[in-house]
Scaffold this motif. Sequence first.
Motif, PDB file in Angstrom:
ATOM      1  N   ARG A   1     -12.473   0.338   7.911  1.00  0.00           N
ATOM      2  CA  ARG A   1     -13.204   0.302   6.640  1.00  0.00           C
ATOM      3  C   ARG A   1     -14.433   1.212   6.713  1.00  0.00           C
TER       4      ARG A   1
ATOM      5  N   ALA B   1       0.104  -3.343   6.126  1.00  0.00           N
ATOM      6  CA  ALA B   1      -0.407  -4.427   5.271  1.00  0.00           C
ATOM      7  C   ALA B   1      -1.568  -5.184   5.909  1.00  0.00           C
TER       8      ALA B   1
ATOM      9  N   HIS C   1       0.883  -1.183   0.000  1.00  0.00           N
ATOM     10  CA  HIS C   1       0.000   0.000   0.000  1.00  0.00           C
ATOM     11  C   HIS C   1       0.910   1.219   0.000  1.00  0.00           C
TER      12      HIS C   1
ATOM     13  N   ALA D   1      -7.692   0.478   1.639  1.00  0.00           N
ATOM     14  CA  ALA D   1      -6.737  -0.145   2.556  1.00  0.00           C
ATOM     15  C   ALA D   1      -6.147   0.918   3.472  1.00  0.00           C
TER      16      ALA D   1
ATOM     17  N   ARG E   1     -10.101  -3.702  11.432  1.00  0.00           N
ATOM     18  CA  ARG E   1     -10.397  -3.682   9.993  1.00  0.00           C
ATOM     19  C   ARG E   1     -11.836  -3.227   9.749  1.00  0.00           C
TER      20      ARG E   1
ATOM     21  N   VAL F   1      -1.023  -0.317  -5.191  1.00  0.00           N
ATOM     22  CA  VAL F   1      -0.395  -1.594  -4.862  1.00  0.00           C
ATOM     23  C   VAL F   1       0.530  -1.983  -6.011  1.00  0.00           C
TER      24      VAL F   1
ATOM     25  N   ARG G   1      -6.192  -4.300   4.691  1.00  0.00           N
ATOM     26  CA  ARG G   1      -6.716  -4.302   3.325  1.00  0.00           C
ATOM     27  C   ARG G   1      -8.201  -4.634   3.439  1.00  0.00           C
TER      28      ARG G   1
ATOM     29  N   PRO H   1      -4.952  -9.207   1.752  1.00  0.00           N
ATOM     30  CA  PRO H   1      -3.743  -8.498   1.328  1.00  0.00           C
ATOM     31  C   PRO H   1      -2.840  -9.368   0.465  1.00  0.00           C
TER      32      PRO H   1
END
Length: 481
Positions: free
Chosen positions: A389, A300, A266, A413, A385, A273, A303, A308
């Motif tokens: 998000r 990482a 990222h 990400a 996450r 990417v 994602r 990822p």
Amino acid sequence: MADLHLSVDRTAGGITGQIARELREAVRQGRLAAGERLPASRELAGDLGLSRGVVVEAYEQLVAEGFLISRVGAGTIVAPAASRPSGVDTRDPLADADKPYYGRRSTSPDLGAFPRGRWLASIRNALATLPADALDYGDPGGVPRLREELAAYLRRVRAAEVGPDDLVIVGGVAQGLNLTVRALAGQLPEGRAGHDLNSFVDRIAHPVPPSGRIRLAVEDPTSLRQLPLLRGAGADLVAVPVDGEGVDVEALAATGAGAVLLTPAHQYPTGVVLSPRRRAELIEWAAGTGATILEDDYDAEFRFDRDPVGCLQGLAPDRVVLTGSVSKSLAPGLRLGWVVAPPGIAESIRLARSELDLGSPVLEQYALAHLIESSGYDRHLRRMRRQYRARRDALVRALADHLPEITVRGVSAGLHLCAELPVGWDEVPTSETAQACGLAAEPMGPMRSSPGPPALVIGFARLPVHYADQAVRALADALRG
């Protein structure tokens, strides 16, 4: 325990958001006082006739926003700083003259979400189970138990090819990069067996010359904060452009660099990417020239649109040095990171730690090992996450609604996004206005060595979902005004 009276409209959808909104307003208005304990998620779900997962998600949202505190064994309570006595002005902070600023940096994680309960349990486990001798000066390369857990984690999650002997614990990615560059520049003792008095005397009798330098390629644009560190470690820097597929390998080959520092999972700050084609070209370049790839795996774990991509180190462990830390996943203040390197470089870094600072704090290493071993680290990452998000989606949605002339670049990400501005917009005043409206925004121009379209790097990790629309709307009004 508080008896909650929540109004939920099942026909309107967004049940989780409704519950979070009701609880948030109850805290703001002082109906839920600081320290007051909320019902268990299972109990509240039963009262409302909903699934427990909906309530859990609403609680997690408010914990992430700082309204609630959740501790293992103690339940969920109202955060002391969140509740206001009745009669206190409860206007949104964006209406105040002193605008909030959610995160000092665009890559800052949400420190309020640090898993204090799980970390405390891991610290207690270490204190309760470690023999006294384990608290002595340890292996300067890191506690063996942590290296074993991290090696297994990186094999499982990042597809790395790593064993405990290839991994050195360091004080964050910054120290890892510093020591790696020094090793490549010939400023560290070469890795070799023997750590007794004879080998120590040999290193004193044959010191490493301090004047070694290496030509190191860096991505363009890139983070400014690491450039002085790299130069001080012995790197002569050369910029290589980044496009929609990542670093331009053909341009890299033309630089004659002996090493390159990349953020392939990222890219910071563009958010792209490294494409499969470029990954293959990069490995071929390193193998053909004997160059070394320094892979900064800084975020990482986060994602959102897919699993990822595996790290580069897993493709060419003899040519790639992988660096990582818990600075984005847990907290920067822990100062716990790692370097996965070919044997010679790994041993050089280990020797340097033994002669410079005697290694990293032992107790924290055992705590991190227990957190990973007990699956607490994985559970925390899964929760964050979801949170990150939701915050990114809210920011992207708000930009599309109120500033459609701005284009969001990069994949879904990390902790930041790249917001490309229309031609003619000035990055600096726009970023200052964005900061005044509560956004963690930085101009991209200073991160480039060559001209490019105006853009902002905006962090979303500390931006509460319910403030994103208000912050961007305030920015739009300010810019148009």
